[in-house]
Design an enzyme around this catalytic site. Sequence first.
Site, PDB file in Angstrom:
ATOM      1  CG  ASP A   1     -12.301   5.936  -7.366  1.00 44.84           C
ATOM      2  OD1 ASP A   1     -11.516   6.090  -8.328  1.00 44.84           O
ATOM      3  OD2 ASP A   1     -12.611   4.819  -6.917  1.00 44.84           O
TER       4      ASP A   1
ATOM      5  CD  GLU B   1      -4.592   5.620  -9.635  1.00 44.82           C
ATOM      6  OE1 GLU B   1      -4.874   4.693 -10.407  1.00 44.82           O
ATOM      7  OE2 GLU B   1      -5.236   5.864  -8.610  1.00 44.82           O
TER       8      GLU B   1
ATOM      9  NE  ARG C   1      -3.777   0.208   0.454  1.00 41.09           N
ATOM     10  CZ  ARG C   1      -4.685  -0.061  -0.490  1.00 41.09           C
ATOM     11  NH1 ARG C   1      -4.772   0.683  -1.583  1.00 41.09           N
ATOM     12  NH2 ARG C   1      -5.503  -1.086  -0.339  1.00 41.09           N
TER      13      ARG C   1
ATOM     14  CG  HIS D   1      -2.536   3.104  -8.141  1.00 40.98           C
ATOM     15  ND1 HIS D   1      -2.550   3.926  -7.034  1.00 40.98           N
ATOM     16  CD2 HIS D   1      -3.748   2.510  -8.162  1.00 40.98           C
ATOM     17  CE1 HIS D   1      -3.708   3.814  -6.419  1.00 40.98           C
ATOM     18  NE2 HIS D   1      -4.457   2.962  -7.089  1.00 40.98           N
TER      19      HIS D   1
ATOM     20  NE  ARG E   1      -3.036  -4.350  -7.005  1.00 44.04           N
ATOM     21  CZ  ARG E   1      -3.888  -3.643  -6.279  1.00 44.04           C
ATOM     22  NH1 ARG E   1      -3.543  -2.471  -5.779  1.00 44.04           N
ATOM     23  NH2 ARG E   1      -5.108  -4.091  -6.041  1.00 44.04           N
TER      24      ARG E   1
ATOM     25  CD  GLN F   1      -9.793  -2.697  -7.336  1.00 45.92           C
ATOM     26  OE1 GLN F   1     -10.848  -2.984  -7.876  1.00 45.92           O
ATOM     27  NE2 GLN F   1      -9.642  -1.603  -6.622  1.00 45.92           N
TER      28      GLN F   1
HETATM   29  C1  BG6 Z   1      -7.805   3.549  -7.656  1.00 44.03           C
HETATM   30  C2  BG6 Z   1      -9.224   3.207  -8.025  1.00 44.03           C
HETATM   31  O1  BG6 Z   1      -7.023   3.551  -8.816  1.00 44.03           O
HETATM   32  O2  BG6 Z   1      -7.282   2.572  -6.773  1.00 44.03           O
HETATM   33  C3  BG6 Z   1     -10.062   3.079  -6.758  1.00 44.03           C
HETATM   34  O3  BG6 Z   1      -9.746   4.202  -8.880  1.00 44.03           O
HETATM   35  C4  BG6 Z   1      -9.436   2.075  -5.810  1.00 44.03           C
HETATM   36  O4  BG6 Z   1     -11.385   2.676  -7.113  1.00 44.03           O
HETATM   37  C5  BG6 Z   1      -7.985   2.490  -5.545  1.00 44.03           C
HETATM   38  O5  BG6 Z   1     -10.171   2.054  -4.596  1.00 44.03           O
HETATM   39  C6  BG6 Z   1      -7.224   1.530  -4.628  1.00 44.03           C
HETATM   40  O6  BG6 Z   1      -7.328   0.228  -5.079  1.00 44.03           O
HETATM   41  P1  BG6 Z   1      -6.700  -0.971  -4.265  1.00 44.03           P
HETATM   42  O7  BG6 Z   1      -7.071  -2.223  -5.003  1.00 44.03           O
HETATM   43  O8  BG6 Z   1      -5.211  -0.751  -4.240  1.00 44.03           O
HETATM   44  O9  BG6 Z   1      -7.300  -0.895  -2.872  1.00 44.03           O
END
Ligand code: BG6
Length: 307
Positions: A215, A273, A75, A171, A101, A96
């Site tokens: 977002d 991003e 994170r 990101h 990553r 997601q």
């Molecule tokens: C952003 C998305 O790029 O990443 C958000 O637009 C998302 O919707 C955020 O919550 C974090 O994503 P993650 O999977 O790292 O918790």
Amino acid sequence: MHISNTDELNKTFGLGGKIRFITENKLIKFIATSKASVLEGYLQGAHITSFIPKDSSDVLWLSPIAKFEHGKAIRGGIPICWPWFGKHPVDTSFPQHGFARNSLFEVAQTAELNNGDLQIILSMQESEASLKLWPYKFKLNLIITFGASLSIELKTENTDSQTFTISEAIHSYFAIKDISTTQLQGLENTPYYDQLLESDTRQANSATKFDQEVDRIYRAPVNELFILREGLAKTRIQQVHGNTVVVWNPWLEKAKSMGDFPDNGFSQMLCIEAANTRYGSIILAPGEHHSITQIITPRRLAELGPV
Ligand code: BG6
């Protein structure tokens, strides 16, 4: 050449100590010192976690409670979303932001450039695990070049016999002093998709301000953005060959729901991003390649601390 031993990595890619590979948090980490900055990252995810220009503070935000585990995204810093951005287009049980990553990259090359900048190229290709999630052969390179600025180029090559489609994002989590006095300049009048309201709208003719969860997927192919603190430009962010900019801040409630994000961490970070999202996915025929790049240029205002 896949080397997983830090002594070998140091011997082969260490540039006489300018880049040090160590094992930290059970993952292989690199600490690279150029003439103008120090950069840190992990081979897992090709994940940059810190970029500190000389006599300054970290340009990137890393969660103080980030988890460092094999196969899990870290994170903060700069995760790479690939080969899809956000939810999988068809099956939401898939990870997601894709699998890059969470995957181990290898060091392909390191170099010191004539101007004193350092370059680290990390690469990955298809594996048994990736083919289960995405049935294509590929080569993915992250070309990190840094000195006073940091350039991150994500290069995709289609090494398969089929055409494939990707979406992607670099990101980046930027460290900021206080979200309430931060603005983002450069997206004035730009149309965007609000992922929270699930609707299209447009930025007013003024810099973006932050007082709640954000977002947004801005449809802006050419960008020069500035993070402003109390009206002064602190960091310039450019992107090349990205059709969208994603701006994200989870604010308090969402921060509380994330196990690796401190409740009040939202006030000290802002994600900006460089992306190619579903609004313009990249289609690559066999043998074709594509790059998206984000370039981060901090102002040297050491006395002011974080931007
Ligand atoms: C952003 C998305 O790029 O990443 C958000 O637009 C998302 O919707 C955020 O919550 C974090 O994503 P993650 O999977 O790292 O918790």
